[in-house]
Enzyme design. Structure first.
Site, PDB file in Angstrom:
ATOM      1  CB  THR A  97       5.592   3.378  -1.630  1.00  0.00           C
ATOM      2  OG1 THR A  97       6.566   3.583  -2.586  1.00  0.00           O
ATOM      3  CG2 THR A  97       5.572   1.758  -1.586  1.00  0.00           C
ATOM      4  N   PRO A  99       5.658  -0.087  -6.050  1.00  0.00           N
ATOM      5  CG  PRO A  99       4.876  -2.015  -5.798  1.00  0.00           C
ATOM      6  CD  PRO A  99       4.363  -0.594  -6.214  1.00  0.00           C
ATOM      7  CE  LYS A 100       9.212   4.533  -7.276  1.00  0.00           C
ATOM      8  NZ  LYS A 100       8.462   4.145  -5.994  1.00  0.00           N
ATOM      9  CD  GLU A 227      -3.784  14.831  -8.960  1.00  0.00           C
ATOM     10  OE1 GLU A 227      -3.541  13.569  -9.412  1.00  0.00           O
ATOM     11  OE2 GLU A 227      -3.106  15.130  -8.053  1.00  0.00           O
TER      12      GLU A 227
HETATM   13  C1  6MZ Z   1      -1.006  11.561  -8.819  1.00  0.00           C
HETATM   14  C2  6MZ Z   1       0.817  11.337  -7.226  1.00  0.00           C
HETATM   15  C3  6MZ Z   1       0.586  12.521  -6.669  1.00  0.00           C
HETATM   16  O1  6MZ Z   1       4.893   5.833  -5.208  1.00  0.00           O
HETATM   17  O2  6MZ Z   1       7.172   6.509  -5.597  1.00  0.00           O
HETATM   18  N1  6MZ Z   1       1.825  10.725  -6.864  1.00  0.00           N
HETATM   19  N2  6MZ Z   1       0.053  10.674  -8.326  1.00  0.00           N
HETATM   20  N3  6MZ Z   1      -1.259  12.810  -8.193  1.00  0.00           N
HETATM   21  C4  6MZ Z   1      -0.366  13.374  -7.328  1.00  0.00           C
HETATM   22  N4  6MZ Z   1      -0.783  14.652  -6.638  1.00  0.00           N
HETATM   23  C5  6MZ Z   1       0.238  15.531  -6.686  1.00  0.00           C
HETATM   24  N5  6MZ Z   1       1.631  12.579  -5.872  1.00  0.00           N
HETATM   25  C6  6MZ Z   1       2.285  11.756  -5.737  1.00  0.00           C
HETATM   26  O3  6MZ Z   1       5.395   8.311  -4.479  1.00  0.00           O
HETATM   27  C7  6MZ Z   1       5.672   9.026  -5.357  1.00  0.00           C
HETATM   28  C8  6MZ Z   1       4.734   8.802  -6.710  1.00  0.00           C
HETATM   29  O4  6MZ Z   1       3.290   9.001  -6.210  1.00  0.00           O
HETATM   30  C9  6MZ Z   1       2.319   9.276  -7.078  1.00  0.00           C
HETATM   31  C10 6MZ Z   1       3.315   9.618  -8.341  1.00  0.00           C
HETATM   32  O5  6MZ Z   1       2.999   8.286  -9.149  1.00  0.00           O
HETATM   33  C11 6MZ Z   1       4.875   9.388  -7.668  1.00  0.00           C
HETATM   34  O6  6MZ Z   1       5.647   9.378  -8.614  1.00  0.00           O
HETATM   35  P1  6MZ Z   1       5.988   6.469  -4.731  1.00  0.00           P
HETATM   36  O7  6MZ Z   1       6.373   6.470  -3.298  1.00  0.00           O
END
Ligand code: 6MZ
Length: 362
Positions: A97, A99-100, A227
């Site tokens: 995750t 951190p925000k 990606e």
């Molecule tokens: C890149 C991704 C992702 O961190 O807020 N996130 N980054 N590629 C992907 N493929 C689809 N899927 C998720 O979880 C959400 C965050 O994870 C990353 C992005 O930064 C997204 O805002 P957390 O818990």
């Protein structure tokens, strides 16, 4: 499907805010709608939509972050996400995750992570092996051997470890703050760093100092890499030789050669790659080639909420798309133990859980 849910599994690429139950997200959105923070009817269909382009996925994350970023909600979603993975017999979860900081909620990156950790400790339906959680890592109270689901006398056990994500929108200073936080929280279950976020945003060079610092201080690193087509960045990331790579969809021939020679494990997220059209179909997905060549790989969900999937579904999908049998899928699950960011003692405990389950396979 049931069989895939019944075997022990390891999840190494799951984003917390991408793994929220739809029902929770809708409930939280409805609450915010009633408080006039958002217009519920505008967001309901966005949450429930199934097909999402990569651009739409990142718009959805912005919405999810508006809905979830306060301490109580972060704690709740963490607890639920762990319970969901444990319910399908994930025995080791590396949850990542970002951190925000959210000034309006008095939230710092540290207090965000403290809320995540409170969520881990709030899990009550299964035993969570997590620092300071009073569950003995070596205790074999695990109930997951194949087809031997929780029967009321034994309780499921799940190891939870955390990766702190750097968002590609962040500055070098913000990335460094995340790495320093991860180092301070090492004894609290943080085992590594992830670089993620919208792949068309930001420059590798921005994050490199923080990633180097993390490495110098012994943190393991996984990078979202390839990606989208970006040959220069893929090469620079391979020069860095991360401990693991997520996605690897747009690799050129030379990139494949290098990655294979370095034996960097790849986190494969089939449904995510197909939904976002990073790979056009399962037939041409690199899983097939990597599997054939026995390259280290691990099946993962990425964002089980956003992509309406689960780890069992990903195993089921791989088995049917690539014609793999139960024994092969079980070995695939077991091999993932070798790629986690933990010490050999933990790996040994997990291997023994797989050994126990293997006896009941046939
Ligand atoms: C890149 C991704 C992702 O961190 O807020 N996130 N980054 N590629 C992907 N493929 C689809 N899927 C998720 O979880 C959400 C965050 O994870 C990353 C992005 O930064 C997204 O805002 P957390 O818990």
């Amino acid at each position: 499907m049931e069989w895939f849910a019944s075997i022990p599994k390891v999840e190494l690429h799951a984003h917390l805010n991408g793994s929220i139950r739809d029902s929770t997200l809708l409930e939280l959105a409805r609450d915010l709608g009633e408080k006039h923070v958002i217009v519920f009817s505008d967001v309901e269909h966005v949450i429930l939509k199934n097909d999402r382009s990569l651009t739409e996925v990142f718009k959805l994350f912005d919405l999810i972050h508006i809905i979830t970023t306060d301490h109580g909600t972060v704690k709740r979603i963490t607890k639920e996400v762990i319970e969901d993975f444990a319910s399908e017999n994930v025995i080791y979860l590396e949850l990542r995750t970002t951190p925000k900081r959210n000034d309006s909620k008095g939230m710092t990156k540290r207090s965000y992570m403290e809320a995540v950790m409170e969520g881990v400790r709030a899990v009550s339906t299964v035993d969570v092996v997590f620092p300071h959680n009073n569950v003995d890592a070596g205790s074999h109270i695990i109930s997951v051997p194949v087809n031997d689901m929780c029967n009321g006398t034994t309780r499921k056990k799940i190891y939870v470890r955390l990766l702190l994500s750097i968002d590609r929108r962040e500055s070098t200073a913000a990335a460094m703050e995340t790495v320093k936080l991860a180092l301070e929280m090492r004894d609290l279950g943080v085992v590594g760093i992830d670089l993620s976020g919208n792949p068309v945003v930001g420059e590798w060079i921005t994050f490199l100092p923080a990633l180097k610092f993390a490495r110098e201080h012994g943190l393991d690193i996984t990078l979202h890499c390839g990606e989208v087509p970006n040959p220069k960045e893929i090469q620079a990331m391979l020069d860095f030789i991360p401990q693991r790579i997520g996605h690897a969809c747009y690799f050129g021939e030379d990139d494949w050669k290098r990655m294979k020679s370095y034996k960097i494990p790849v986190e494969i997220c089939l449904t995510s790659n197909i939904t976002t059209a990073s790979v056009s179909s399962l037939d041409v997905h690199h899983f097939a080639d990597l599997y054939k060549e026995k390259h280290p790989l691990v099946l993962c969900t990425d964002d089980s909420g956003v992509f309406s999937t689960s780890l069992s579904k990903e195993y089921n999908l791989a088995a049917s798309a690539y014609g793999l049998g139960k024994r092969e899928m079980f070995e695939l699950a077991r091999n993932a133990v070798e790629f986690l960011f933990e010490n050999d003692e933990v790996k040994q405990d997990l291997r023994s859980i797989f050994d126990l389950a293997a006896k009941k396979l046939d």
